[in-house]
Write an enzyme that holds these catalytic residues in place. Structure first.
Site, PDB file in Angstrom:
ATOM      1  N   MET A  59       0.840  -1.203   0.000  1.00  0.00           N
ATOM      2  CA  MET A  59       0.000   0.000   0.000  1.00  0.00           C
ATOM      3  C   MET A  59       0.875   1.253   0.000  1.00  0.00           C
ATOM      4  O   MET A  59       0.406   2.352   0.279  1.00  0.00           O
ATOM      5  CB  MET A  59      -0.933  -0.001   1.207  1.00  0.00           C
ATOM      6  CG  MET A  59      -1.885  -1.202   1.195  1.00  0.00           C
ATOM      7  SD  MET A  59      -3.429  -0.926   2.060  1.00  0.00           S
ATOM      8  CE  MET A  59      -2.840  -0.555   3.696  1.00  0.00           C
ATOM      9  N   GLY A  60       2.163   1.081  -0.297  1.00  0.00           N
ATOM     10  CA  GLY A  60       3.036   2.248  -0.469  1.00  0.00           C
ATOM     11  C   GLY A  60       3.525   2.856   0.831  1.00  0.00           C
ATOM     12  O   GLY A  60       3.436   2.256   1.899  1.00  0.00           O
ATOM     13  N   TYR A  61       4.063   4.061   0.711  1.00  0.00           N
ATOM     14  CA  TYR A  61       4.743   4.780   1.791  1.00  0.00           C
ATOM     15  C   TYR A  61       5.885   3.888   2.317  1.00  0.00           C
ATOM     16  O   TYR A  61       5.946   3.520   3.479  1.00  0.00           O
ATOM     17  CB  TYR A  61       3.777   5.185   2.918  1.00  0.00           C
ATOM     18  CG  TYR A  61       4.214   6.478   3.558  1.00  0.00           C
ATOM     19  CD1 TYR A  61       4.128   7.679   2.868  1.00  0.00           C
ATOM     20  CD2 TYR A  61       4.763   6.505   4.841  1.00  0.00           C
ATOM     21  CE1 TYR A  61       4.572   8.861   3.420  1.00  0.00           C
ATOM     22  CE2 TYR A  61       5.204   7.685   5.405  1.00  0.00           C
ATOM     23  CZ  TYR A  61       5.094   8.857   4.686  1.00  0.00           C
ATOM     24  OH  TYR A  61       5.535  10.026   5.235  1.00  0.00           O
ATOM     25  N   HIS A  94       9.216  -2.847   3.414  1.00  0.00           N
ATOM     26  CA  HIS A  94       8.789  -3.045   2.018  1.00  0.00           C
ATOM     27  C   HIS A  94      10.003  -3.346   1.121  1.00  0.00           C
ATOM     28  O   HIS A  94       9.956  -4.214   0.255  1.00  0.00           O
ATOM     29  CB  HIS A  94       8.138  -1.774   1.474  1.00  0.00           C
ATOM     30  CG  HIS A  94       6.863  -1.375   2.151  1.00  0.00           C
ATOM     31  ND1 HIS A  94       6.759  -0.250   2.939  1.00  0.00           N
ATOM     32  CD2 HIS A  94       5.636  -1.955   2.147  1.00  0.00           C
ATOM     33  CE1 HIS A  94       5.521  -0.145   3.378  1.00  0.00           C
ATOM     34  NE2 HIS A  94       4.818  -1.158   2.930  1.00  0.00           N
ATOM     35  N   GLN A 141     -10.138  -3.036   2.466  1.00  0.00           N
ATOM     36  CA  GLN A 141      -9.583  -3.620   3.701  1.00  0.00           C
ATOM     37  C   GLN A 141      -9.620  -2.647   4.874  1.00  0.00           C
ATOM     38  O   GLN A 141      -9.146  -2.962   5.958  1.00  0.00           O
ATOM     39  CB  GLN A 141      -8.176  -4.181   3.465  1.00  0.00           C
ATOM     40  CG  GLN A 141      -7.097  -3.150   3.249  1.00  0.00           C
ATOM     41  CD  GLN A 141      -5.795  -3.817   2.825  1.00  0.00           C
ATOM     42  OE1 GLN A 141      -5.678  -4.335   1.716  1.00  0.00           O
ATOM     43  NE2 GLN A 141      -4.805  -3.823   3.697  1.00  0.00           N
ATOM     44  N   LYS A 186       5.570  -9.413   9.419  1.00  0.00           N
ATOM     45  CA  LYS A 186       4.998  -8.369  10.282  1.00  0.00           C
ATOM     46  C   LYS A 186       3.491  -8.576  10.414  1.00  0.00           C
ATOM     47  O   LYS A 186       2.916  -8.439  11.490  1.00  0.00           O
ATOM     48  CB  LYS A 186       5.332  -7.002   9.677  1.00  0.00           C
ATOM     49  CG  LYS A 186       4.431  -5.872  10.019  1.00  0.00           C
ATOM     50  CD  LYS A 186       4.786  -5.286  11.333  1.00  0.00           C
ATOM     51  CE  LYS A 186       3.940  -4.120  11.751  1.00  0.00           C
ATOM     52  NZ  LYS A 186       2.892  -3.691  10.870  1.00  0.00           N
ATOM     53  N   VAL A 209      11.232  -6.433   9.606  1.00  0.00           N
ATOM     54  CA  VAL A 209      12.314  -5.440   9.686  1.00  0.00           C
ATOM     55  C   VAL A 209      11.931  -4.437  10.766  1.00  0.00           C
ATOM     56  O   VAL A 209      10.795  -3.957  10.818  1.00  0.00           O
ATOM     57  CB  VAL A 209      12.523  -4.739   8.332  1.00  0.00           C
ATOM     58  CG1 VAL A 209      13.591  -3.666   8.438  1.00  0.00           C
ATOM     59  CG2 VAL A 209      12.908  -5.761   7.265  1.00  0.00           C
ATOM     60  N   SER A 247       6.479   0.227  10.125  1.00  0.00           N
ATOM     61  CA  SER A 247       5.120   0.255   9.595  1.00  0.00           C
ATOM     62  C   SER A 247       4.847   1.652   9.061  1.00  0.00           C
ATOM     63  O   SER A 247       5.303   2.642   9.652  1.00  0.00           O
ATOM     64  CB  SER A 247       4.125  -0.070  10.718  1.00  0.00           C
ATOM     65  OG  SER A 247       2.817   0.311  10.334  1.00  0.00           O
ATOM     66  N   SER A 248       4.103   1.725   7.963  1.00  0.00           N
ATOM     67  CA  SER A 248       3.731   3.045   7.423  1.00  0.00           C
ATOM     68  C   SER A 248       2.959   3.831   8.482  1.00  0.00           C
ATOM     69  O   SER A 248       3.004   5.053   8.527  1.00  0.00           O
ATOM     70  CB  SER A 248       2.870   2.893   6.172  1.00  0.00           C
ATOM     71  OG  SER A 248       3.510   2.029   5.255  1.00  0.00           O
TER      72      SER A 248
HETATM   73  P1  AMP Z   1       1.594  -2.644   3.578  1.00  0.00           P
HETATM   74  O1  AMP Z   1       2.066  -1.643   2.579  1.00  0.00           O
HETATM   75  O2  AMP Z   1       1.629  -2.160   4.982  1.00  0.00           O
HETATM   76  O3  AMP Z   1       0.267  -3.270   3.179  1.00  0.00           O
HETATM   77  O4  AMP Z   1       2.648  -3.828   3.551  1.00  0.00           O
HETATM   78  C1  AMP Z   1       3.008  -4.449   2.346  1.00  0.00           C
HETATM   79  C2  AMP Z   1       3.807  -5.694   2.668  1.00  0.00           C
HETATM   80  O5  AMP Z   1       4.968  -5.320   3.418  1.00  0.00           O
HETATM   81  C3  AMP Z   1       3.044  -6.703   3.521  1.00  0.00           C
HETATM   82  O6  AMP Z   1       3.323  -8.018   3.053  1.00  0.00           O
HETATM   83  C4  AMP Z   1       3.605  -6.475   4.893  1.00  0.00           C
HETATM   84  O7  AMP Z   1       3.551  -7.618   5.733  1.00  0.00           O
HETATM   85  C5  AMP Z   1       5.052  -6.122   4.570  1.00  0.00           C
HETATM   86  N1  AMP Z   1       5.661  -5.380   5.678  1.00  0.00           N
HETATM   87  C6  AMP Z   1       5.176  -4.270   6.281  1.00  0.00           C
HETATM   88  N2  AMP Z   1       5.982  -3.899   7.298  1.00  0.00           N
HETATM   89  C7  AMP Z   1       6.979  -4.797   7.355  1.00  0.00           C
HETATM   90  C8  AMP Z   1       8.128  -4.966   8.184  1.00  0.00           C
HETATM   91  N3  AMP Z   1       8.413  -4.130   9.185  1.00  0.00           N
HETATM   92  N4  AMP Z   1       8.947  -6.008   7.952  1.00  0.00           N
HETATM   93  C9  AMP Z   1       8.674  -6.883   6.933  1.00  0.00           C
HETATM   94  N5  AMP Z   1       7.614  -6.781   6.112  1.00  0.00           N
HETATM   95  C10 AMP Z   1       6.776  -5.757   6.316  1.00  0.00           C
END
Ligand code: AMP
Length: 282
Positions: A30-32, A37, A61, A149, A176, A185-186
């Site tokens: 979902m970017g940022y 990521h 979602q 995560k 991470v 986390s974003s």
């Molecule tokens: P999101 O953009 O938050 O939907 O995350 C996109 C992908 O990145 C998902 O598969 C998340 O589980 C992964 N992700 C987000 N934060 C972390 C992190 N700190 N470490 C590893 N993977 C992550």
């Protein structure tokens, strides 16, 4: 790196790659972007010839009172980071492309989606499985990379792939963390300075749980109590759940053993943080 905004153009590009025998991977996001990521993109690069990263803030979602409108976005920066990380295609569709007005078909996960985060976010995982199934059909990757995560999400996606027979390998990348242990986390950008300062208590508590297990403790209830006592020492923290669950079905377990992990959701003000840790290696 190409930025592609339509499904038609993406399919044309991927058809060419596939006809050259390239192994395709997909990293849904979902970017940022943060290092979490980017680590997924690295893993995709390592395991495939052609990396597609999707960047789409998926409205289905988010619950009605959640943060869809204010979810952080910075396309220019994301584009640069994805390019620097060796992404081949950044798929960046708009809402009409993904959910045209006539859209009415969802993929609905059952049991696994009613526990942990699913309790407070009852429609969240249906939105996740729907968008991921759509992306799988659009991209038809050989493999897709998700982060640990979001452990429940990764487990639900693996189940969907098996239940619906998607011929796709699911790779789960480790969490991470920031140098103080906070899982990246974003949504960390929502934290006030005081909340940000206290947020590492989550990882400290999870680490404490591992220590207890290493000393021989196995009772989930005892460990959950200790961990919750430690988290509430941060006066801005409000616990949503702390639970030792089975990797297989996400059900609570009485005893810590290989194949179980501890999952937590903690609120700091308006920000909901999740994290998890395996307490005992296989
Ligand atoms: P999101 O953009 O938050 O939907 O995350 C996109 C992908 O990145 C998902 O598969 C998340 O589980 C992964 N992700 C987000 N934060 C972390 C992190 N700190 N470490 C590893 N993977 C992550």
């Amino acid at each position: 790196m190409k930025v592609i905004r339509t499904i038609r153009e993406l399919r044309e590009e991927l058809w060419i790659q596939r006809s050259h025998g390239q192994r395709l991977s997909l990293v849904p996001t979902m970017g940022y972007f943060h290092e979490g990521h980017l680590s997924l993109m690295d893993l995709a690069r390592e395991k495939s010839d052609f990396v597609v990263v999707s960047l789409y803030v998926n409205p289905t979602q988010f619950g009605p009172n959640e943060d869809l409108a204010c979810y952080p976005r910075d396309f220019i920066r994301d584009e640069r980071l994805a390019r620097e990380r060796g992404t081949d295609v950044l798929f960046y569709p708009d809402n009409q492309e993904i959910y045209p007005d006539s859209f009415c078909t969802y993929v609905v996960p059952e049991k696994l989606a009613n526990v942990l985060c699913g309790r407070s976010r009852p429609t969240h995982f249906r939105g996740v499985t729907t968008i991921v199934a759509k992306l799988f059909n659009i991209v038809q990757p050989d493999l897709a990379v998700f982060g640990r995560k979001d452990a429940q999400q990764a487990i639900i996606i693996k189940r969907m792939v098996s239940d619906l027979n998607f011929p796709i390998e699911i790779v789960v990348a480790p969490i991470v963390r920031e140098s103080d242990g906070l899982a990246m986390s974003s949504r960390n950008t929502y934290l006030s300075p005081a909340e940000r300062q206290q947020a590492p208590v989550i990882f400290q508590a999870l680490t404490k749980a591992v220590e207890l297990v290493q000393k021989g403790e196995r009772r989930s209830a005892f460990i959950e109590k200790k961990i919750s006592q430690m988290i509430v020492t941060a006066d801005l923290a409000r616990i949503e759940y702390i639970q030792v669950v089975s990797e297989k079905d996400l059900q609570p377990v009485e005893k810590v053993e290989p194949g179980t992990f501890m999952a937590v959701a903690v609120w700091f003000g308006k920000t909901r943080l999740i994290d998890n840790l395996e307490l005992m290696t296989m």
